[in-house]
Structure formats: structure tokens, C-alpha cells
Motif scaffolding. Structure first.
Motif, PDB file in Angstrom:
ATOM      1  N   THR A 117       0.593  -0.940   0.283  1.00 10.19           N
ATOM      2  CA  THR A 117       0.158  -0.245  -0.263  1.00 10.19           C
ATOM      3  C   THR A 117       1.033   1.393   0.045  1.00 10.19           C
ATOM      4  O   THR A 117       0.123   2.208  -0.010  1.00 10.19           O
ATOM      5  CB  THR A 117      -1.046   0.069   1.109  1.00 10.19           C
ATOM      6  N   ASP A 121       0.910   3.845  -7.098  1.00  9.76           N
ATOM      7  CA  ASP A 121      -1.049   3.683  -8.118  1.00  9.76           C
ATOM      8  C   ASP A 121      -1.539   2.957  -6.563  1.00  9.76           C
ATOM      9  O   ASP A 121      -2.657   3.383  -7.272  1.00  9.76           O
ATOM     10  CB  ASP A 121      -0.502   2.289  -8.837  1.00  9.76           C
ATOM     11  N   ILE A 122      -1.452   2.350  -5.404  1.00 11.87           N
ATOM     12  CA  ILE A 122      -2.673   1.914  -4.788  1.00 11.87           C
ATOM     13  C   ILE A 122      -2.956   3.113  -3.432  1.00 11.87           C
ATOM     14  O   ILE A 122      -3.772   3.424  -3.331  1.00 11.87           O
ATOM     15  CB  ILE A 122      -1.671   0.629  -3.735  1.00 11.87           C
ATOM     16  N   VAL A 125      -5.727   5.291  -4.018  1.00 11.99           N
ATOM     17  CA  VAL A 125      -7.206   4.368  -4.473  1.00 11.99           C
ATOM     18  C   VAL A 125      -7.465   4.631  -3.458  1.00 11.99           C
ATOM     19  O   VAL A 125      -8.848   4.839  -2.977  1.00 11.99           O
ATOM     20  CB  VAL A 125      -6.530   3.767  -5.642  1.00 11.99           C
ATOM     21  N   LEU A 126      -7.138   4.255  -2.125  1.00  8.63           N
ATOM     22  CA  LEU A 126      -7.155   4.234  -1.501  1.00  8.63           C
ATOM     23  C   LEU A 126      -7.553   4.673  -0.084  1.00  8.63           C
ATOM     24  O   LEU A 126      -7.006   6.294  -0.214  1.00  8.63           O
ATOM     25  CB  LEU A 126      -6.315   2.815   0.030  1.00  8.63           C
ATOM     26  N   LYS A 127      -8.382   4.491   0.615  1.00  3.73           N
ATOM     27  CA  LYS A 127      -8.646   5.805   2.023  1.00  3.73           C
ATOM     28  C   LYS A 127      -7.981   5.018   3.327  1.00  3.73           C
ATOM     29  O   LYS A 127      -7.328   6.613   3.187  1.00  3.73           O
ATOM     30  CB  LYS A 127     -10.219   5.639   2.181  1.00  3.73           C
ATOM     31  N   ALA A 137      -7.168  -5.590  -1.691  1.00  4.10           N
ATOM     32  CA  ALA A 137      -6.709  -5.004  -3.071  1.00  4.10           C
ATOM     33  C   ALA A 137      -5.444  -5.247  -2.937  1.00  4.10           C
ATOM     34  O   ALA A 137      -4.814  -5.794  -4.186  1.00  4.10           O
ATOM     35  CB  ALA A 137      -6.552  -3.292  -2.655  1.00  4.10           C
TER      36      ALA A 137
END
Length: 187
Positions: A117, A121-122, A125-127, A137
């Protein structure tokens, strides 16, 4: 041979004269060169010259080699072949801030696929980078990267401090759901 040795040593004997007797002192050569000449120095009891290598370059170094307590101990067929039968291992690391997972080849120790994480790129997108959706994910992305590297099976053994529940189980379950066959070894 002893006669030859003593004949050579007579050349290097220094005598100390007292009032009525002559007492020889034995000097041992060291390989310190100064202007091309060998200098002789008295041999010390704990001196460095006692512990020099053959080429007098450095003191002896000892390597600790792990020796088996029982060298004739039988090693089973499974112990000898498991690294080749199940060559890829899954490693999952979860901290308070991020989640990362990787697939590593046991024999060559090379990482085949990595996902975490903290990657750009990740991260966007994540909260949150450390909750259950983040773990799912990471498992999904790791499965995609593993399939690109033609890896379809892996084995997972949790670390001693880890329990196979919660976030770790979410990563492994996500890998299984996305087509990677994970064999889990629980002790």
C-alpha cells in the motif's frame, strides 16, 4: 634436520655478557622489512607476531560455521525436496501504517511479485493504507503480478508472532479468490 636448524639459529643468537658467564638470547625473525633488510625482534608472549597469517598480513580470522550436533542425522525426503516441489513462498507484512506482500522463490531467493500500500498506484486509490479493504487490494494486485510472472501456486507459513486471522487472512483469501493456489501451513 635439527643440526641444520641449530646451525642456522647460531647466526641469529645474541649473547648478553655478565661478569663470569655468557647467556644467549634467542631472537625470532619477523617479516618487517625496512630498506630491504629483515629486522629481528624478541618474540613476545602475547605479541601480534604470534598470531599472524602465513603471509604476515593480518591476524588470524576465524569463521563461525554452524555444525550440526548430529551430522549423521537422517534428513527426510520431504525436507530435501520441499524447496523444489513448492518453490514459491508468500510473505505478508502488516504494520500500523501499511500492508505489503511478496512472492519469493525459495531456491534463488528472488522476489517474483511484490505489492504494497506504499506504492504510488495503490496509495492514491485507498482511503486507509492498513485496513481490510487495503489488504484485499494488495492480495488482488499481488495475484495479478504473480500470474504475469507465471506463478500459480505458493505456500504460506505465518511467523511466530502472527495469527492467521484478520488482515493476514484477508490478504491470503484475496490471493486465493484471484486464482493463486496458496497452501497454508499452520503449526
Amino acid at each position: 634436520m635439527l643440526r641444520h636448524f641449530l646451525g642456522n639459529m647460531r647466526k641469529h643468537v645474541v649473547c648478553a655478557c655478565e661478569v663470569n658467564r655468557v647467556r644467549p638470547y634467542l631472537l625470532v625473525p619477523t617479516s618487517d622489512f625496512h630498506k630491504g633488510e629483515v629486522h629481528y625482534a624478541p618474540r613476545s608472549f602475547f605479541g601480534v607476531e604470534d598470531f599472524l597469517d602465513d603471509d604476515n598480513s593480518r591476524p588470524y580470522t576465524y569463521q563461525k560455521v554452524k555444525k550440526s550436533k548430529n551430522p549423521k542425522k537422517h534428513i527426510s525426503f520431504k525436507q530435501r525436496t520441499v524447496a523444489y516441489m513448492e518453490p514459491f513462498t508468500l510473505d505478508v507484512f502488516i504494520s500500523k501504517r501499511f500492508v505489503s506482500a511478496s512472492l519469493t522463490h525459495r531456491v534463488t531467493c528472488k522476489q517474483v511479485a511484490v505489492a504494497g500500500t506504499n506504492s504510488k498506484d495503490i496509495k492514491a486509490v485507498l482511503k486507509s493504507r492498513s485496513d481490510i479493504p487495503a489488504c484485499l487490494a494488495v492480495g488482488r494486485i499481488l495475484a495479478e503480478r504473480a500470474r504475469e510472472a507465471d506463478v500459480y501456486t505458493a505456500s504460506y507459513t505465518p511467523r511466530e508472532r502472527d495469527k492467521f486471522e484478520g488482515k493476514i487472512r484477508a490478504v491470503v483469501q484475496s490471493l486465493i479468490d484471484n486464482g493463486i493456489d496458496v497452501k497454508i501451513y499452520l503449526e
